[in-house]
Design a protein around this motif. Structure first.
Motif, PDB file in Angstrom:
ATOM      1  N   PHE A 113       0.848  -1.186   0.000  1.00  0.00           N
ATOM      2  CA  PHE A 113       0.000   0.000   0.000  1.00  0.00           C
ATOM      3  C   PHE A 113       0.890   1.244   0.000  1.00  0.00           C
ATOM      4  O   PHE A 113       0.480   2.307   0.459  1.00  0.00           O
ATOM      5  CB  PHE A 113      -0.908   0.017   1.225  1.00  0.00           C
ATOM      6  CG  PHE A 113      -1.843  -1.155   1.316  1.00  0.00           C
ATOM      7  CD1 PHE A 113      -2.889  -1.308   0.423  1.00  0.00           C
ATOM      8  CD2 PHE A 113      -1.668  -2.119   2.295  1.00  0.00           C
ATOM      9  CE1 PHE A 113      -3.749  -2.393   0.508  1.00  0.00           C
ATOM     10  CE2 PHE A 113      -2.532  -3.203   2.401  1.00  0.00           C
ATOM     11  CZ  PHE A 113      -3.573  -3.338   1.498  1.00  0.00           C
ATOM     12  N   VAL A 114       2.100   1.119  -0.512  1.00  0.00           N
ATOM     13  CA  VAL A 114       3.062   2.214  -0.515  1.00  0.00           C
ATOM     14  C   VAL A 114       2.506   3.380  -1.336  1.00  0.00           C
ATOM     15  O   VAL A 114       2.046   3.207  -2.467  1.00  0.00           O
ATOM     16  CB  VAL A 114       4.409   1.746  -1.092  1.00  0.00           C
ATOM     17  CG1 VAL A 114       5.370   2.928  -1.235  1.00  0.00           C
ATOM     18  CG2 VAL A 114       5.017   0.674  -0.213  1.00  0.00           C
ATOM     19  N   ARG A 115       2.502   4.554  -0.722  1.00  0.00           N
ATOM     20  CA  ARG A 115       2.047   5.798  -1.358  1.00  0.00           C
ATOM     21  C   ARG A 115       0.576   5.769  -1.774  1.00  0.00           C
ATOM     22  O   ARG A 115       0.146   6.593  -2.578  1.00  0.00           O
ATOM     23  CB  ARG A 115       2.944   6.167  -2.544  1.00  0.00           C
ATOM     24  CG  ARG A 115       4.309   6.674  -2.133  1.00  0.00           C
ATOM     25  CD  ARG A 115       5.166   7.033  -3.329  1.00  0.00           C
ATOM     26  NE  ARG A 115       5.540   5.875  -4.105  1.00  0.00           N
ATOM     27  CZ  ARG A 115       6.576   5.091  -3.816  1.00  0.00           C
ATOM     28  NH1 ARG A 115       7.320   5.353  -2.757  1.00  0.00           N
ATOM     29  NH2 ARG A 115       6.876   4.052  -4.554  1.00  0.00           N
ATOM     30  N   VAL A 116      -0.182   4.836  -1.261  1.00  0.00           N
ATOM     31  CA  VAL A 116      -1.628   4.850  -1.499  1.00  0.00           C
ATOM     32  C   VAL A 116      -2.235   6.113  -0.898  1.00  0.00           C
ATOM     33  O   VAL A 116      -1.820   6.555   0.179  1.00  0.00           O
ATOM     34  CB  VAL A 116      -2.281   3.591  -0.883  1.00  0.00           C
ATOM     35  CG1 VAL A 116      -3.764   3.814  -0.603  1.00  0.00           C
ATOM     36  CG2 VAL A 116      -2.115   2.400  -1.807  1.00  0.00           C
ATOM     37  N   ARG A 117      -3.227   6.681  -1.586  1.00  0.00           N
ATOM     38  CA  ARG A 117      -3.968   7.807  -1.029  1.00  0.00           C
ATOM     39  C   ARG A 117      -5.436   7.430  -0.948  1.00  0.00           C
ATOM     40  O   ARG A 117      -6.088   7.214  -1.979  1.00  0.00           O
ATOM     41  CB  ARG A 117      -3.805   9.066  -1.879  1.00  0.00           C
ATOM     42  CG  ARG A 117      -4.380  10.303  -1.181  1.00  0.00           C
ATOM     43  CD  ARG A 117      -4.044  11.565  -1.929  1.00  0.00           C
ATOM     44  NE  ARG A 117      -4.999  11.819  -3.003  1.00  0.00           N
ATOM     45  CZ  ARG A 117      -4.770  12.646  -4.028  1.00  0.00           C
ATOM     46  NH1 ARG A 117      -3.595  13.229  -4.137  1.00  0.00           N
ATOM     47  NH2 ARG A 117      -5.683  12.847  -4.934  1.00  0.00           N
ATOM     48  N   CYS A 118      -5.941   7.316   0.260  1.00  0.00           N
ATOM     49  CA  CYS A 118      -7.346   6.988   0.478  1.00  0.00           C
ATOM     50  C   CYS A 118      -8.005   8.175   1.178  1.00  0.00           C
ATOM     51  O   CYS A 118      -7.581   8.561   2.268  1.00  0.00           O
ATOM     52  CB  CYS A 118      -7.498   5.723   1.311  1.00  0.00           C
ATOM     53  SG  CYS A 118      -9.213   5.278   1.642  1.00  0.00           S
ATOM     54  N   GLU A 119      -9.039   8.740   0.577  1.00  0.00           N
ATOM     55  CA  GLU A 119      -9.680   9.911   1.147  1.00  0.00           C
ATOM     56  C   GLU A 119     -10.735   9.541   2.192  1.00  0.00           C
ATOM     57  O   GLU A 119     -11.247  10.414   2.890  1.00  0.00           O
ATOM     58  CB  GLU A 119     -10.280  10.762   0.027  1.00  0.00           C
ATOM     59  CG  GLU A 119      -9.199  11.306  -0.910  1.00  0.00           C
ATOM     60  CD  GLU A 119      -9.763  12.140  -2.038  1.00  0.00           C
ATOM     61  OE1 GLU A 119     -11.001  12.340  -2.086  1.00  0.00           O
ATOM     62  OE2 GLU A 119      -8.961  12.590  -2.885  1.00  0.00           O
ATOM     63  N   GLY A 120     -11.084   8.269   2.280  1.00  0.00           N
ATOM     64  CA  GLY A 120     -12.013   7.804   3.291  1.00  0.00           C
ATOM     65  C   GLY A 120     -11.304   6.982   4.346  1.00  0.00           C
ATOM     66  O   GLY A 120     -10.181   7.284   4.749  1.00  0.00           O
ATOM     67  N   GLY A 144      -7.438   9.699   4.701  1.00  0.00           N
ATOM     68  CA  GLY A 144      -8.206  10.875   5.076  1.00  0.00           C
ATOM     69  C   GLY A 144      -9.042  10.708   6.320  1.00  0.00           C
ATOM     70  O   GLY A 144      -9.557  11.693   6.859  1.00  0.00           O
ATOM     71  N   SER A 145      -9.209   9.479   6.793  1.00  0.00           N
ATOM     72  CA  SER A 145      -9.988   9.226   8.004  1.00  0.00           C
ATOM     73  C   SER A 145      -9.249   8.178   8.830  1.00  0.00           C
ATOM     74  O   SER A 145      -8.035   8.247   8.974  1.00  0.00           O
ATOM     75  CB  SER A 145     -11.398   8.776   7.622  1.00  0.00           C
ATOM     76  OG  SER A 145     -12.209   8.627   8.771  1.00  0.00           O
ATOM     77  N   ASP A 146      -9.957   7.168   9.342  1.00  0.00           N
ATOM     78  CA  ASP A 146      -9.350   6.187  10.234  1.00  0.00           C
ATOM     79  C   ASP A 146      -8.669   5.049   9.473  1.00  0.00           C
ATOM     80  O   ASP A 146      -9.103   4.648   8.392  1.00  0.00           O
ATOM     81  CB  ASP A 146     -10.415   5.560  11.142  1.00  0.00           C
ATOM     82  CG  ASP A 146     -11.072   6.582  12.051  1.00  0.00           C
ATOM     83  OD1 ASP A 146     -10.422   7.594  12.377  1.00  0.00           O
ATOM     84  OD2 ASP A 146     -12.241   6.358  12.417  1.00  0.00           O
ATOM     85  N   LEU A 147      -7.624   4.516  10.093  1.00  0.00           N
ATOM     86  CA  LEU A 147      -7.030   3.247   9.692  1.00  0.00           C
ATOM     87  C   LEU A 147      -7.439   2.236  10.753  1.00  0.00           C
ATOM     88  O   LEU A 147      -6.968   2.279  11.883  1.00  0.00           O
ATOM     89  CB  LEU A 147      -5.508   3.358   9.615  1.00  0.00           C
ATOM     90  CG  LEU A 147      -4.737   2.041   9.431  1.00  0.00           C
ATOM     91  CD1 LEU A 147      -5.105   1.382   8.111  1.00  0.00           C
ATOM     92  CD2 LEU A 147      -3.233   2.284   9.527  1.00  0.00           C
ATOM     93  N   ASP A 148      -8.350   1.322  10.391  1.00  0.00           N
ATOM     94  CA  ASP A 148      -8.938   0.410  11.372  1.00  0.00           C
ATOM     95  C   ASP A 148      -8.433  -1.006  11.121  1.00  0.00           C
ATOM     96  O   ASP A 148      -8.857  -1.682  10.183  1.00  0.00           O
ATOM     97  CB  ASP A 148     -10.461   0.460  11.284  1.00  0.00           C
ATOM     98  CG  ASP A 148     -11.132  -0.270  12.448  1.00  0.00           C
ATOM     99  OD1 ASP A 148     -10.458  -1.034  13.144  1.00  0.00           O
ATOM    100  OD2 ASP A 148     -12.357  -0.079  12.639  1.00  0.00           O
ATOM    101  N   CYS A 149      -7.512  -1.452  11.965  1.00  0.00           N
ATOM    102  CA  CYS A 149      -6.925  -2.792  11.867  1.00  0.00           C
ATOM    103  C   CYS A 149      -7.313  -3.643  13.076  1.00  0.00           C
ATOM    104  O   CYS A 149      -6.508  -4.448  13.569  1.00  0.00           O
ATOM    105  CB  CYS A 149      -5.412  -2.696  11.766  1.00  0.00           C
ATOM    106  SG  CYS A 149      -4.805  -1.778  10.343  1.00  0.00           S
TER     107      CYS A 149
END
Length: 211
Positions: A113-120, A141-146
Motif C-alpha cells: 500500500f506504498v504511497r496509497v492515497r485513500c480519502e475515506g 483521510g480518516s481512520d485506519l482500522d486494523c
C-alpha cells in the motif's frame, strides 16, 4: 464457487456505466487482475472470492468504494515483486476517493500500500497478512482500522499520514513493526494488541495521544 477470469473482470469494469455497482461474490478468479493506470467510476464489491494470481492496482483512481472483504489473495496485491526496482514501482500510487475495505481478507504473499492515497477510511478488521506488508508513505483521510488483524511478518507504517485514528485493538504483530515518522490526526489505540518482535516508534506523532 464459480470460475471467473481476471480479464473478464477488467473488461466488465471498463464497460460498467456510471451509476451502477460492480458485484462479484463467491468466485475463483484466475489470471492476473491488471487495473493499472485506470479510472474506475463504479463501486466495486468483490467479496468472498479467491485470487490465484496477482492483483495490480498501481497508478489507478477509484472514485467510489472498493470492497474486497473476505477475499483470499494467493499472490501479491498491488505491485509485482519482480518489478520492485522498476521506475513505475518507484513512482506508483493509487487513489481511493471513498472507503477501501479489506475486512477478513487473507493475504498469502506480499502486500504493498506504498504511497496509497485513500480519502475515506481503510478497514482491515480481522484481516490476516501472512507475508510482509507496507503502508509506507500512505495517506489516509480518516481512520485506519486494523482491529483484530494478524500481521505475521514484517510490517511498515513508516511515514504514513493518517488524518483520523489508528486502531489496532487486539491485533497481533508477529514480525517487526515500523511506525517511525508516522503521523495520526487522532489517537493510536492498541488495547490488548501483542508485539512479539522489535517495534520502532521513533518520531511517531499522535494529535490525541497513544494508548
Amino acid at each position: 464457487m464459480k470460475a471467473v477470469t481476471a480479464e473478464n473482470i477488467a473488461v466488465e469494469l471498463a464497460r460498467a456505466p456510471e451509476g451502477t455497482t460492480y458485484i462479484l461474490r463467491d468466485a475463483r478468479i484466475s489470471g492476473k487482475l491488471d487495473l493499472r493506470r485506470r479510472v474506475v467510476n463504479v463501486p466495486i464489491y468483490i467479496q468472498n472470492c479467491e485470487f490465484f494470481d496477482g492483483v495490480d492496482l498501481r497508478n489507478s483512481e477509484f472514485t467510489q468504494i472498493v470492497n474486497f472483504s473476505g477475499c483470499a489473495f494467493r499472490s501479491y496485491l498491488s505491485g509485482d515483486p519482480l518489478e520492485s526496482d522498476s521506475i513505475e514501482e518507484e513512482r506508483s500510487f493509487t487513489i481511493y476517493r471513498k472507503n477501501f475495505i479489506l475486512n477478513e481478507a487473507v493475504f498469502e504473499d506480499a502486500v504493498s500500500f506504498v504511497r496509497v492515497r485513500c480519502e475515506g477510511r481503510v478497514l482491515l478488521n480481522r484481516t490476516d497478512f501472512k507475508s510482509i506488508v507496507s503502508f509506507s508513505e500512505a495517506s489516509i483521510g480518516s481512520d485506519l482500522d486494523c482491529t483484530r488483524a494478524h500481521f505475521q511478518a514484517a510490517t511498515s507504517f513508516q511515514r504514513i499520514r493518517c488524518a483520523g485514528d489508528g486502531l489496532f485493538n487486539e491485533s497481533q504483530f508477529r514480525g517487526r513493526i515500523d511506525l517511525s515518522d508516522a503521523s495520526f490526526g487522532g489517537a493510536l489505540v492498541c488495547y490488548a494488541a501483542s508485539f512479539e518482535q522489535e517495534s520502532d516508534f521513533y518520531r511517531l506523532h499522535c494529535e490525541r495521544g497513544g494508548f
